[in-house]
Write an enzyme that holds these catalytic residues in place. Structure first.
Site, short mmCIF file in Angstrom:
data_model
loop_
_atom_site.label_atom_id
_atom_site.label_comp_id
_atom_site.label_asym_id
_atom_site.label_seq_id
_atom_site.Cartn_x
_atom_site.Cartn_y
_atom_site.Cartn_z
N ASN A 11 0.89 -1.06 0.29
CA ASN A 11 0.50 -0.19 -0.09
C ASN A 11 0.61 1.22 0.62
OD1 ASN A 11 -1.64 1.97 0.74
ND2 ASN A 11 -2.55 1.58 2.47
N LYS A 13 -0.22 4.39 -0.03
CA LYS A 13 -0.71 5.58 0.57
C LYS A 13 -0.38 6.99 -0.71
CE LYS A 13 -0.13 3.53 4.82
NZ LYS A 13 0.26 3.21 6.43
N GLU A 97 -6.46 5.03 7.59
CA GLU A 97 -6.41 5.90 7.52
C GLU A 97 -8.07 7.01 7.13
OE1 GLU A 97 -2.69 5.46 5.89
OE2 GLU A 97 -2.38 4.91 7.05
N GLU A 165 -4.98 -4.80 10.80
CA GLU A 165 -4.28 -4.03 10.48
C GLU A 165 -4.20 -3.33 12.15
OE1 GLU A 165 -1.84 -2.41 6.69
OE2 GLU A 165 -4.09 -1.09 7.70
P1 13P Z 1 3.51 0.47 7.43
O1 13P Z 1 3.73 -0.83 6.70
O2 13P Z 1 4.08 1.34 7.10
O3 13P Z 1 3.09 0.28 9.34
O4 13P Z 1 1.43 0.94 7.00
C1 13P Z 1 0.85 -0.43 7.33
C2 13P Z 1 -0.24 -0.43 6.10
O5 13P Z 1 -1.22 0.81 6.93
C3 13P Z 1 -0.38 -0.78 5.12
O6 13P Z 1 -1.96 -0.82 4.29
#
Ligand code: 13P
Length: 244
Positions: A11, A13, A97, A165
């Protein structure tokens, strides 16, 4: 590891410019015949170009969200059909998020999932407790109720993946203990509408902790944020999953 399909999903983001599509090309070169699924979910601006760049390879591309409607007056939103038309095979839904920044509820996630399935996309539905909920002893109740309310009727192993998560483990470098991950994944497996649905763990997965997480029964892969941005780092996580 269960009988479900193994998947390493990245991901990105709100990270990535066109030059970064090179990382996806590198992954495609590194993993010509992977023994697990490999998926990258870049920002919407890169979906079509990345899908073109890795076309014909084993790297799949997905979106990070979609709207519940097919089209219409929804400025700034993207439909599942548009993602599919751009070459996406998957879409992440209900990431914490988005639940926090955009007020998404499990009911709105379920509505989006119906639209995504209708467009032929596999949904990666995210659930997870906050630190306060864990401290209060509510983790299992929270994730099981999110699971029940976020996965729509008709969700099955062919069209749905679940990502657990913990909110407090995302981007923090902190992870639950292996026992805590196992406890949640065991409870989720027992509650799934289809036991063959893949269960991913997400939250600070790195090359250094991937193998021990993938050794947990009922963990079928990972949803990786920061460590998915570079092919070398994500590649090490994919290799750990292949070996699990
Ligand atoms: P990180 O691996 O940066 O902690 O993020 C996890 C995440 O939110 C994947 O969707």
């Amino acid at each position: 590891m269960s009988e479900a399909c193994k998947l390493a999903a990245g991901n990105w983001k709100m990270n990535g410019l066109r030059a970064d599509i090179e990382e996806a090309r590198r992954l495609a070169t590194l993993f010509k015949e992977p023994s697990c699924g490999i998926l990258l979910c870049p920002p919407a601006t890169l979906v079509a170009a990345m899908a073109d760049a890795v076309s014909g390879s084993r790297v799949m591309v997905g979106g990070q969200d979609c709207h519940a409607h097919v089209s219409g007056a929804h400025t700034g939103d993207i439909s599942a059909q548009m993602l599919a038309d751009s070459g996406a095979r998957h879409v992440i839904l209900g990431h914490s998020e988005r639940r926090t920044d955009h007020g998404e509820t499990s009911a709105s996630v379920a509505a989006k999932a119906v639209a995504a399935h209708a467009a032929g996309l596999v949904t990666i539905i995210c659930i997870g407790e906050t630190e306060a909920q864990r401290d209060a002893g509510d983790t299992l109740a929270v994730v099981l109720s999110q699971l029940q309310a976020s996965v729509p009727e008709g969700g099955n192993a062919a069209n749905t993946v679940i990502a657990y998560e913990p909110v407090w483990a995302i981007g923090t470098g902190r992870t639950p203990t292996l026992e805590q991950i196992a406890e949640v994944h065991d409870a989720l497996r027992a509650a799934l509408p289809d036991a063959a649905i893949s269960l991913l763990y997400g939250g600070s997965v790195k090359p250094g902790n991937a193998a021990e997480i993938f050794a947990i029964g009922n963990v079928d892969g990972a949803l990786v944020g920061g460590a998915s941005l570079k092919a070398a780092e994500f590649g090490a996580i994919i290799s750990a999953l292949e070996e699990a």
